[in-house]
Enzyme design. Structure first.
Site, PDB file in Angstrom:
ATOM      1  N   LYS A   1     -64.162  53.064 -39.523  1.00  0.00           N
ATOM      2  CA  LYS A   1     -65.423  52.332 -39.651  1.00  0.00           C
ATOM      3  C   LYS A   1     -65.148  51.023 -40.392  1.00  0.00           C
ATOM      4  CE  LYS A   1     -68.339  56.392 -39.148  1.00  0.00           C
ATOM      5  NZ  LYS A   1     -67.294  57.288 -38.628  1.00  0.00           N
TER       6      LYS A   1
ATOM      7  N   SER B   1     -75.461  59.613 -41.802  1.00  0.00           N
ATOM      8  CA  SER B   1     -75.182  58.782 -40.635  1.00  0.00           C
ATOM      9  C   SER B   1     -76.391  58.481 -39.777  1.00  0.00           C
ATOM     10  CB  SER B   1     -74.102  59.446 -39.775  1.00  0.00           C
ATOM     11  OG  SER B   1     -74.521  60.720 -39.324  1.00  0.00           O
TER      12      SER B   1
ATOM     13  N   HIS C   1     -69.489  56.724 -44.222  1.00  0.00           N
ATOM     14  CA  HIS C   1     -70.391  55.581 -44.073  1.00  0.00           C
ATOM     15  C   HIS C   1     -70.689  54.918 -45.423  1.00  0.00           C
ATOM     16  CE1 HIS C   1     -71.425  56.244 -39.808  1.00  0.00           C
ATOM     17  NE2 HIS C   1     -71.274  57.526 -40.098  1.00  0.00           N
TER      18      HIS C   1
END
Length: 397
Positions: free
Chosen positions: A239, A180, A208
Site C-alpha cells: 500500500k 479498511s 492501512h
C-alpha cells in the site's frame, strides 16, 4: 456434477447483483490508469496512499536490484532465497515501528495467517473485532484456538467478553489499526488498558495505518503517541510502501519463533530482489521526508471529504483517506460505480459479503499524488451523477 453446482451458484450471485470480475489496468502514473481499450481513468480506488509506485528513487532501486541480483529469489528464505535486501528491510521496519525485530512475508494476507496460525494454540482465546480484515478472520479460523468476536470498536463489549470468557491458555486481542471499509481507527488507549487489566497480548494490523496516520507515518501507535503498547504489529508493503509483501514486528523472541514455526513463511519462496529494493526505497522516502508525503495526503483527504459532504453525499465521518460513501443497496451502488467508470473515474463499489446487507457503499480513496484540480473535478462529477441517480430512483418509485 460439480459444473452444475457451480453454474447454479454463479447464477444466484449474478441475480443478487454480487458478481465480481477482473478489470485489467495499466497505471501510467500513481493516479491514472489505462484499460485494454486504451481509455484512461482517474483512479480513486487504490491503496497507493503516498503515490510512491512511480517515485524515481523507488523505480531506480528496483531496476538496479534486477540488474545486480536477477529477477527471482530462487527459494525460500531458509534455503537459497535469503537476500541482503530482506534483512536490511527488516531492520529498517523494526526501527520504524519501534520494535526489536521484524519478519517479511510474501503478502499482507499471508502475514496475518502466518502470525496467528504460528502463535495461537488450542486453549488460547483470541478476541477479534467484528470488522477485522478477512486475513485476520481466516488466520483466527485456522489457528485452532477459540475465537470470540466483539462489536466493532466497542470497548465495553470487549471488556464484558474478557471478563466472562473462560481462558485456559493465553488471551489475544487482534484488531485492524485503520479499518479498511470504514476508515476509522482502533481505540488504542482503551485497548491498552484492557490488555494490561486482563494480561492479554495485543496484535494490530496496520496495513492501512502505515504511511497514513501518525506524525511520522508509522501508524496507529504513533497516531496515539503510544510506542511499545502493541505486542505485534502486522503491516503490508503493497500500500503506502509501493511494493508487495507483508511484515510483522515485535519482540525478537516472537520473531525468532515465527521463523521456526510459521508455515506460510517457512514454505514460501522469498520475495524477488526488485520488490524488496522498491519497499526499502519507499520506506526511506517516508522516513526522511514524512511531512512532504503525509502533508499532501492529509490535505487531499480533508478536501475530498468536504467536497463530497457539501455535495449531499452520505460520507462516513473520519480523518483517513479511506472515504466511504454510503449508498445502501448493492445494485444501486454498482450502477453508480459503473456510471462513474463511464465518465472516466474508477471507484470501488463495496457490497456484501464484504459489508453487511443494506450498507453497500462507494469506497473512495485519495492519495498524496492527486492534484487539487483532479479531486475537485472528480467530486463535481460524483455529486452530479448522484443527483441524477436519485432522480431516476424517485421516478421509478
Amino acid at each position: 456434477m460439480l459444473e452444475t453446482r457451480i453454474a447454479e451458484e454463479l447464477a444466484c450471485i449474478r441475480q443478487a447483483g454480487l458478481e465480481r470480475s477482473i478489470m485489467d489496468l495499466h497505471f501510467v502514473n500513481p493516479v491514472q490508469a489505462r484499460d485494454q481499450a486504451g481509455k484512461t481513468y482517474l483512479v480513486l480506488a487504490s491503496n497507493n496512499y503516498l503515490g510512491l509506485t512511480h517515485a524515481r528513487e523507488v523505480i531506480e532501486s528496483a531496476r538496479a536490484a534486477v540488474f545486480k541480483f536477477g529477477t527471482g529469489s530462487s527459494g525460500s528464505r531458509l534455503t537459497t532465497g535469503g537476500t541482503f535486501a530482506a534483512g536490511e528491510l527488516e531492520k529498517r521496519l523494526a526501527d520504524f515501528k519501534h520494535s526489536e525485530s521484524a519478519l517479511v512475508f510474501n503478502t499482507g494476507y499471508m502475514t496475518n495467517l502466518g502470525v496467528l496460525y504460528g502463535l495461537l494454540k488450542p486453549g488460547d482465546v483470541v478476541f477479534s473485532d467484528e470488522l477485522n480484515h478477512a486475513s485476520i478472520i481466516d488466520g483466527c479460523r485456522i489457528s485452532r484456538c477459540r475465537v470470540v468476536v466483539y462489536k466493532h470498536n466497542d470497548m465495553k463489549d470487549l471488556r464484558r467478553l474478557l471478563e466472562t470468557e473462560k481462558v485456559i491458555g493465553q488471551r489475544f486481542i487482534v484488531t485492524d489499526g485503520v479499518f479498511s471499509m470504514d476508515g476509522d481507527i482502533a481505540d488504542l488507549p482503551a485497548l491498552a488498558v484492557l490488555k494490561k487489566r486482563f494480561d492479554a497480548y495485543l496484535i494490530v494490523d496496520d496495513a492501512h495505518g502505515v504511511g497514513v496516520i501518525g506524525s511520522d507515518g508509522s501508524g496507529t501507535a504513533a497516531h496515539y503517541d503510544m510506542p511499545g503498547i502493541i505486542d505485534l504489529q502486522v503491516g503490508t508493503l503493497s500500500k503506502a510502501l509501493a511494493a508487495e509483501g507483508g511484515y510483522v514486528t515485535g519482540k525478537k523472541i516472537f520473531i525468532d519463533y515465527l521463523i521456526n514455526k510459521s508455515r506460510p513463511f517457512i514454505f514460501s519462496t522469498a520475495l524477488a530482489p526488485a520488490t524488496l529494493a522498491a519497499a526499502n526505497a519507499a520506506l526511506r522516502l517516508l522516513q526522511t521526508q514524512p511531512q512532504k508525503y503525509l502533508g499532501s495526503l492529509w490535505a487531499n483527504t480533508k478536501l475530498m471529504r468536504r467536497l463530497l459532504k457539501d455535495g449531499g453525499l452520505q460520507v462516513v465521518e473520519g480523518t483517513t483517506p479511506i472515504i466511504p460513501v454510503l449508498i445502501g443497496e448493492a445494485e444501486l451502488t454498482m450502477r453508480f460505480a459503473d456510471k462513474l467508470r463511464g465518465k472516466g473515474i474508477l471507484v470501488s463499489g463495496i457490497r456484501p459479503p464484504t459489508v453487511p446487507q443494506g450498507e453497500s457503499r462507494l469506497r473512495i480513496t485519495v492519495t498524496a499524488a492527486h492534484s487539487e484540480e483532479q479531486l475537485r473535478q472528480a467530486a463535481q462529477i460524483i455529486t452530479a451523477l448522484w443527483q441524477e441517480l436519485r432522480q431516476d430512483e424517485k421516478k421509478e418509485g
